[in-house]
Design a protein around this motif. Sequence first.
Motif, PDB file in Angstrom:
ATOM      1  N   LYS A 190      66.087  93.779 115.272  1.00  0.00           N
ATOM      2  CA  LYS A 190      65.936  92.800 114.187  1.00  0.00           C
ATOM      3  C   LYS A 190      67.155  92.841 113.268  1.00  0.00           C
ATOM      4  CE  LYS A 190      62.641  91.187 110.720  1.00  0.00           C
ATOM      5  NZ  LYS A 190      63.609  90.909 109.650  1.00  0.00           N
ATOM      6  N   TYR A 191      67.585  94.059 112.941  1.00  0.00           N
ATOM      7  CA  TYR A 191      68.750  94.193 112.071  1.00  0.00           C
ATOM      8  C   TYR A 191      70.011  93.677 112.748  1.00  0.00           C
ATOM      9  CZ  TYR A 191      72.248  96.169 109.001  1.00  0.00           C
ATOM     10  OH  TYR A 191      73.312  96.307 108.147  1.00  0.00           O
ATOM     11  N   GLU A 205      70.031  89.846 112.928  1.00  0.00           N
ATOM     12  CA  GLU A 205      70.267  89.294 111.589  1.00  0.00           C
ATOM     13  C   GLU A 205      71.755  89.373 111.236  1.00  0.00           C
ATOM     14  OE1 GLU A 205      67.750  91.495 108.989  1.00  0.00           O
ATOM     15  OE2 GLU A 205      65.988  90.254 109.377  1.00  0.00           O
ATOM     16  N   LYS A 206      72.387  90.479 111.596  1.00  0.00           N
ATOM     17  CA  LYS A 206      73.815  90.656 111.311  1.00  0.00           C
ATOM     18  C   LYS A 206      74.655  89.701 112.161  1.00  0.00           C
ATOM     19  CE  LYS A 206      77.219  94.350 110.723  1.00  0.00           C
ATOM     20  NZ  LYS A 206      77.468  95.815 110.832  1.00  0.00           N
ATOM     21  N   GLN A 234      73.647  86.893 113.335  1.00  0.00           N
ATOM     22  CA  GLN A 234      73.382  85.543 112.833  1.00  0.00           C
ATOM     23  C   GLN A 234      74.226  85.242 111.604  1.00  0.00           C
ATOM     24  OE1 GLN A 234      69.265  83.835 112.773  1.00  0.00           O
ATOM     25  NE2 GLN A 234      69.503  83.975 110.566  1.00  0.00           N
ATOM     26  N   THR A 235      74.313  86.205 110.699  1.00  0.00           N
ATOM     27  CA  THR A 235      75.123  86.037 109.488  1.00  0.00           C
ATOM     28  C   THR A 235      76.593  85.841 109.840  1.00  0.00           C
ATOM     29  OG1 THR A 235      73.595  87.402 108.207  1.00  0.00           O
ATOM     30  CG2 THR A 235      75.815  87.117 107.320  1.00  0.00           C
ATOM     31  N   ASN A 270      71.888  79.898 112.884  1.00  0.00           N
ATOM     32  CA  ASN A 270      70.583  80.164 112.282  1.00  0.00           C
ATOM     33  C   ASN A 270      69.439  80.160 113.289  1.00  0.00           C
ATOM     34  OD1 ASN A 270      71.653  80.388 109.668  1.00  0.00           O
ATOM     35  ND2 ASN A 270      71.640  78.163 109.416  1.00  0.00           N
ATOM     36  N   GLU A 316      67.501  84.131 114.983  1.00  0.00           N
ATOM     37  CA  GLU A 316      66.277  84.791 114.542  1.00  0.00           C
ATOM     38  C   GLU A 316      65.040  84.083 115.076  1.00  0.00           C
ATOM     39  OE1 GLU A 316      64.175  87.829 112.721  1.00  0.00           O
ATOM     40  OE2 GLU A 316      66.304  87.622 113.107  1.00  0.00           O
ATOM     41  N   LYS A 317      65.173  82.788 115.340  1.00  0.00           N
ATOM     42  CA  LYS A 317      64.032  82.010 115.827  1.00  0.00           C
ATOM     43  C   LYS A 317      63.709  82.300 117.293  1.00  0.00           C
ATOM     44  CE  LYS A 317      65.045  78.199 112.647  1.00  0.00           C
ATOM     45  NZ  LYS A 317      65.469  76.775 112.532  1.00  0.00           N
ATOM     46  N   ARG A 323      65.469  89.827 120.350  1.00  0.00           N
ATOM     47  CA  ARG A 323      66.024  90.920 119.546  1.00  0.00           C
ATOM     48  C   ARG A 323      65.979  92.243 120.310  1.00  0.00           C
ATOM     49  NH1 ARG A 323      62.574  88.549 115.423  1.00  0.00           N
ATOM     50  NH2 ARG A 323      61.159  90.314 115.641  1.00  0.00           N
TER      51      ARG A 323
END
Length: 205
Positions: free
Chosen positions: A44-45, A48-49, A51-52, A57, A60-61, A67
């Motif tokens: 998950k982390y 997220e990283k 994605q950033t 975007n 995460e979906k 993940r």
Amino acid sequence: MNDSNIKITFTLIDKLAEMEIALNNEMYISALTLALAIPDILGKYEVEKMQTKSGDNNMEKKGSKYRYVTWCKNNLELPPLKHVMKNNNENLKYIEETQSLYIEKIYKLRCAFLHENTTKDTDKKYSFAIIFTEGGEDNNTLSIAEFCHKIEDAAINFIKQNSELLKKENDWINIIDFNIKDDTEQTIIKRRKKYCEELGSEFYI
């Protein structure tokens, strides 16, 4: 809350420490449960990283499987291959397919073991033929001890490369109230020490 309780903020380090304790005490079910959950947390982390960084975007979906599999593929040491082809193109294809299948088996085991209390997927293709407590492993055999050690190594390496993760976890203030015993707090600190020493002084929590 009872006044005799203390509040302890826990991080991934505590999960790794308790996984090792379970393994050392031959509590294989507990050890495997923790090991199978860790790629969920770090995946998950990681996504997220990613994605950033990418601005995508939609990452995460894609859900928990994306993940989990992504983290395992990027970080987990895979078992040795049984066969090596002479043709380089065939060899690369074989390696990719075999490693993908192994990771898929790990993910399916995570789903079955954590949520359905079984080690088998409905499709035998995605189940390990044998699960041992100790010993070596290959693409069709899982050693709980070996797998836990690989998860531990991969998690430590990932934390080293993402030092902000533990600081972020501390900011979340994940608190459990512990009934005070004479050495409760010292025991928890002692469990963390091995990992904090390996990671470096900046990781002391």
